[in-house]
Design an enzyme around this catalytic site. Structure first.
Site, PDB file in Angstrom:
ATOM      1  N   LYS A   1      69.533 -32.598  -0.988  1.00  0.00           N
ATOM      2  CA  LYS A   1      69.365 -32.433  -2.254  1.00  0.00           C
ATOM      3  C   LYS A   1      69.724 -31.500  -2.878  1.00  0.00           C
ATOM      4  O   LYS A   1      70.207 -30.445  -2.494  1.00  0.00           O
ATOM      5  CB  LYS A   1      67.579 -31.928  -2.271  1.00  0.00           C
ATOM      6  CG  LYS A   1      66.485 -32.983  -1.609  1.00  0.00           C
ATOM      7  CD  LYS A   1      64.995 -32.226  -1.398  1.00  0.00           C
ATOM      8  CE  LYS A   1      64.340 -33.091  -0.489  1.00  0.00           C
ATOM      9  NZ  LYS A   1      64.790 -33.159   0.943  1.00  0.00           N
TER      10      LYS A   1
ATOM     11  N   CYS B   1      51.452 -46.532   6.268  1.00  0.00           N
ATOM     12  CA  CYS B   1      50.807 -45.738   4.922  1.00  0.00           C
ATOM     13  C   CYS B   1      49.520 -46.501   4.760  1.00  0.00           C
ATOM     14  O   CYS B   1      49.536 -47.680   4.603  1.00  0.00           O
ATOM     15  CB  CYS B   1      51.674 -45.769   3.987  1.00  0.00           C
ATOM     16  SG  CYS B   1      53.435 -44.861   4.748  1.00  0.00           S
TER      17      CYS B   1
ATOM     18  N   ARG C   1      69.149 -32.803   9.003  1.00  0.00           N
ATOM     19  CA  ARG C   1      70.345 -32.951   7.977  1.00  0.00           C
ATOM     20  C   ARG C   1      70.732 -31.581   7.689  1.00  0.00           C
ATOM     21  O   ARG C   1      71.530 -31.215   7.349  1.00  0.00           O
ATOM     22  CB  ARG C   1      69.747 -33.695   6.703  1.00  0.00           C
ATOM     23  CG  ARG C   1      70.496 -33.795   5.578  1.00  0.00           C
ATOM     24  CD  ARG C   1      71.850 -34.353   5.935  1.00  0.00           C
ATOM     25  NE  ARG C   1      72.807 -34.107   4.697  1.00  0.00           N
ATOM     26  CZ  ARG C   1      73.543 -33.052   4.609  1.00  0.00           C
ATOM     27  NH1 ARG C   1      73.663 -32.003   5.404  1.00  0.00           N
ATOM     28  NH2 ARG C   1      74.406 -33.032   3.735  1.00  0.00           N
ATOM     29  N   TYR C   2      69.503 -30.470   7.546  1.00  0.00           N
ATOM     30  CA  TYR C   2      69.735 -29.409   6.979  1.00  0.00           C
ATOM     31  C   TYR C   2      69.766 -28.213   8.127  1.00  0.00           C
ATOM     32  O   TYR C   2      69.109 -28.748   9.124  1.00  0.00           O
ATOM     33  CB  TYR C   2      68.539 -28.932   5.778  1.00  0.00           C
ATOM     34  CG  TYR C   2      68.645 -29.743   4.770  1.00  0.00           C
ATOM     35  CD1 TYR C   2      69.462 -29.420   3.720  1.00  0.00           C
ATOM     36  CD2 TYR C   2      67.710 -30.912   4.825  1.00  0.00           C
ATOM     37  CE1 TYR C   2      69.417 -30.281   2.421  1.00  0.00           C
ATOM     38  CE2 TYR C   2      67.554 -31.614   3.598  1.00  0.00           C
ATOM     39  CZ  TYR C   2      68.428 -31.204   2.479  1.00  0.00           C
ATOM     40  OH  TYR C   2      68.388 -32.132   1.365  1.00  0.00           O
TER      41      TYR C   2
ATOM     42  N   ARG D   1      65.958 -27.020   9.223  1.00  0.00           N
ATOM     43  CA  ARG D   1      64.796 -27.659   9.392  1.00  0.00           C
ATOM     44  C   ARG D   1      64.929 -29.116   9.571  1.00  0.00           C
ATOM     45  O   ARG D   1      66.162 -29.657   9.184  1.00  0.00           O
ATOM     46  CB  ARG D   1      63.967 -27.642   8.150  1.00  0.00           C
ATOM     47  CG  ARG D   1      64.782 -27.935   6.754  1.00  0.00           C
ATOM     48  CD  ARG D   1      64.217 -27.227   5.812  1.00  0.00           C
ATOM     49  NE  ARG D   1      64.850 -27.691   4.379  1.00  0.00           N
ATOM     50  CZ  ARG D   1      66.088 -27.178   3.779  1.00  0.00           C
ATOM     51  NH1 ARG D   1      66.849 -26.285   4.636  1.00  0.00           N
ATOM     52  NH2 ARG D   1      66.524 -27.719   2.640  1.00  0.00           N
TER      53      ARG D   1
ATOM     54  N   ASP E   1      68.269 -36.278  -4.476  1.00  0.00           N
ATOM     55  CA  ASP E   1      68.635 -36.375  -3.005  1.00  0.00           C
ATOM     56  C   ASP E   1      70.040 -37.318  -3.099  1.00  0.00           C
ATOM     57  O   ASP E   1      69.806 -38.471  -3.394  1.00  0.00           O
ATOM     58  CB  ASP E   1      67.829 -37.024  -2.398  1.00  0.00           C
ATOM     59  CG  ASP E   1      67.664 -36.464  -0.904  1.00  0.00           C
ATOM     60  OD1 ASP E   1      68.657 -35.700  -0.436  1.00  0.00           O
ATOM     61  OD2 ASP E   1      66.402 -36.159  -0.178  1.00  0.00           O
TER      62      ASP E   1
ATOM     63  N   CYS F   1      53.992 -47.670  -1.503  1.00  0.00           N
ATOM     64  CA  CYS F   1      54.556 -47.528  -2.804  1.00  0.00           C
ATOM     65  C   CYS F   1      55.806 -48.429  -2.870  1.00  0.00           C
ATOM     66  O   CYS F   1      56.600 -48.308  -1.904  1.00  0.00           O
ATOM     67  CB  CYS F   1      55.023 -46.264  -2.903  1.00  0.00           C
ATOM     68  SG  CYS F   1      53.689 -45.001  -2.088  1.00  0.00           S
TER      69      CYS F   1
ATOM     70  N   ASP G   1      65.395 -42.292  -5.443  1.00  0.00           N
ATOM     71  CA  ASP G   1      66.320 -42.385  -4.842  1.00  0.00           C
ATOM     72  C   ASP G   1      66.949 -43.659  -5.097  1.00  0.00           C
ATOM     73  O   ASP G   1      66.538 -44.680  -5.293  1.00  0.00           O
ATOM     74  CB  ASP G   1      65.944 -42.275  -3.148  1.00  0.00           C
ATOM     75  CG  ASP G   1      65.593 -40.828  -2.920  1.00  0.00           C
ATOM     76  OD1 ASP G   1      66.224 -40.072  -3.314  1.00  0.00           O
ATOM     77  OD2 ASP G   1      64.754 -40.710  -1.874  1.00  0.00           O
TER      78      ASP G   1
ATOM     79  N   ARG H   1      62.110 -45.016   2.375  1.00  0.00           N
ATOM     80  CA  ARG H   1      62.085 -45.435   3.504  1.00  0.00           C
ATOM     81  C   ARG H   1      61.492 -46.988   3.796  1.00  0.00           C
ATOM     82  O   ARG H   1      61.228 -47.104   5.149  1.00  0.00           O
ATOM     83  CB  ARG H   1      61.304 -44.599   4.503  1.00  0.00           C
ATOM     84  CG  ARG H   1      61.993 -43.148   4.417  1.00  0.00           C
ATOM     85  CD  ARG H   1      61.889 -42.244   5.713  1.00  0.00           C
ATOM     86  NE  ARG H   1      62.086 -41.138   5.352  1.00  0.00           N
ATOM     87  CZ  ARG H   1      61.459 -39.979   5.155  1.00  0.00           C
ATOM     88  NH1 ARG H   1      60.085 -39.862   5.211  1.00  0.00           N
ATOM     89  NH2 ARG H   1      62.001 -38.765   4.813  1.00  0.00           N
TER      90      ARG H   1
ATOM     91  N   CYS I   1      59.310 -46.771  -2.263  1.00  0.00           N
ATOM     92  CA  CYS I   1      59.682 -46.151  -1.088  1.00  0.00           C
ATOM     93  C   CYS I   1      61.006 -45.795  -0.661  1.00  0.00           C
ATOM     94  O   CYS I   1      61.632 -47.143  -0.619  1.00  0.00           O
ATOM     95  CB  CYS I   1      58.785 -46.523  -0.067  1.00  0.00           C
ATOM     96  SG  CYS I   1      58.926 -45.616   1.518  1.00  0.00           S
TER      97      CYS I   1
END
Ligand SMILES: *Cc1c(COP(=O)(O)O)cnc(C)c1O
Ligand code: SF4
Length: 365
Positions: A335, A122, A109-110, A113, A328, A126, A291, A131, A129
């Site tokens: 972000k 995981c 996206r950037y 990076r 974001d 959470c 998010d 994702r 989350c």
């Protein structure tokens, strides 16, 4: 407390990370050994687990206070009613990660990076989350043949200075796989440094073994960005994991956390968290606005509230303890820092500021 439930079964395995993963609590019935769930919570659980997997490690559940309905650990793991609702502004993939995916698993996206989704596992899922559309679902995990394509992409794109191993949790991979992947990235001469996003130090700190740290040390510098949300998560075990990362792995450790309603949306709690993180050698990096992912409205703190909290921190605590408060942007905007308006007026020749103590100062442009 509830650790005893497991300890009775097998004491020696408690600190073995594979045992912790294999013995995760994944069903409502198992969870009820730790918490008494209300009838409503049970109903929500049944519906929520179909939307997003449920799992928690014995270690992490042992941090919760089962008699406190507001326990910050409990709130991060037990599904709540608003998870079942998708508000008009919430999205499946708020950051458009799938739209910026030149190769399976890679979000570029950037300019400099790229983020590499390496595992759907995981230790703890959470509930907030970002994702959750893919985390916990093996269907989306890149396989070994996809690794090759991703590595070729990084090799061909000379503008990529940093690769971020992410997921799910990349430390769910074996040491052998991690050593291979990090080694391959190290071999690409235009890659400046490697970063790893992981919640293991928080949810399963025993994953940070001396063997893993050796891999990091050999590939110095590895930047590890972890995810502590509340001071209760800083325990003897997580401190030891951080100590190992820093002293054995020569890693540089940062923290990003999410501003979460009823969990850490309070200047005193955050102050305590940030001081404690710095005390164990971790630099607070980002404080994320939650998010706009489907089912997250129960965790959402209004941005103006977050800005107010940041104003109670900036200037009052060491700059080293202070993360950047960012959002974001839904729709894949990336972000952006959230403004705390210290500049209150601009004249032809001067700028007027309010300082952290709400006093007014004028300086020349
Ligand atoms: C957050 C993020 C990054 C890392 O951004 P930094 O500001 O460097 O921490 C990289 N790629 C994607 C897709 C991201 O969402
Ligand atoms: S550790 Fe990160 S990727 Fe995994 S469930 Fe939690 S927020 Fe999602």
């Amino acid at each position: 407390m509830k650790k005893t439930f497991f300890l009775k079964q097998d004491l020696s395995f408690w600190t073995n990370w594979k045992w912790q993963l294999q013995n995760r609590i994944t069903t409502k019935e198992e969870l009820e050994n730790f918490f008494s769930l209300s009838i409503q919570e049970k109903e929500i659980f049944d519906k929520a687990e179909k939307i997003f997997n449920f799992a928690v490690t014995p270690y992490y559940v042992s941090l919760a206070n089962p008699s406190d309905p507001h326990c910050p650990i409990r709130k991060q793991i037990i599904p709540q009613a608003l998870e079942l609702i998708q508000t008009s502004y919430e999205r499946q993939d708020p950051l458009y990660e799938e739209n910026y995916m030149p190769v399976k698993g890679v979000t570029h996206r950037y300019p400099d990076r790229a983020l590499w989704y390496l595992s759907h596992v995981c230790p703890v899922y959470c509930r907030f989350c970002t994702r959750k559309r893919k985390v916990g679902n093996s269907f989306n995990t890149p396989r070994k043949e996809d690794w090759k394509k991703a590595l070729e992409y990084f090799q061909e794109h000379k503008e990529i200075k940093e690769v971020i191993l992410s997921g799910g949790d990349p430390l769910s991979l074996s040491d052998t796989s991690l050593s291979y992947l990090i080694g391959e990235l190290k071999r690409i001469s235009h890659i400046n440094h490697i970063r790893i996003h992981t919640r293991y130090p928080v949810t399963l700190p025993f994953r940070i073994t001396s063997e893993l740290c050796m891999i990091f040390k050999e590939n110095f510098p590895i930047f590890v960005v972890t995810h502590f949300n509340h001071p209760k998560e800083i325990t003897l075990e997580s401190k030891e994991a951080i100590r190992k990362l820093i002293q054995e792995g020569n890693a540089i450790v940062l923290n990003q956390n999410v501003l979460l309603k009823g969990i850490n949306d309070n200047a005193e709690i955050l102050k305590d968290l940030f001081y404690q993180l710095v005390n164990i050698g971790v630099k607070p990096y980002y404080l994320h606005q939650c998010d706009e992912v489907y089912g997250s409205s129960g965790f959402k703190v209004p941005i103006q509230e977050g800005i107010k909290i940041m104003k109670q921190l900036r200037g009052f605590i060491s700059g080293i303890c202070l993360p950047n408060y960012v959002v974001d942007l839904t729709g894949g905007g990336g972000k952006v820092p959230l403004p705390t308006d210290y500049l209150i007026k601009e004249n032809a020749e001067s700028l007027i500021f309010e300082n952290f103590q709400e006093e007014i100062f004028k300086i020349q442009k």
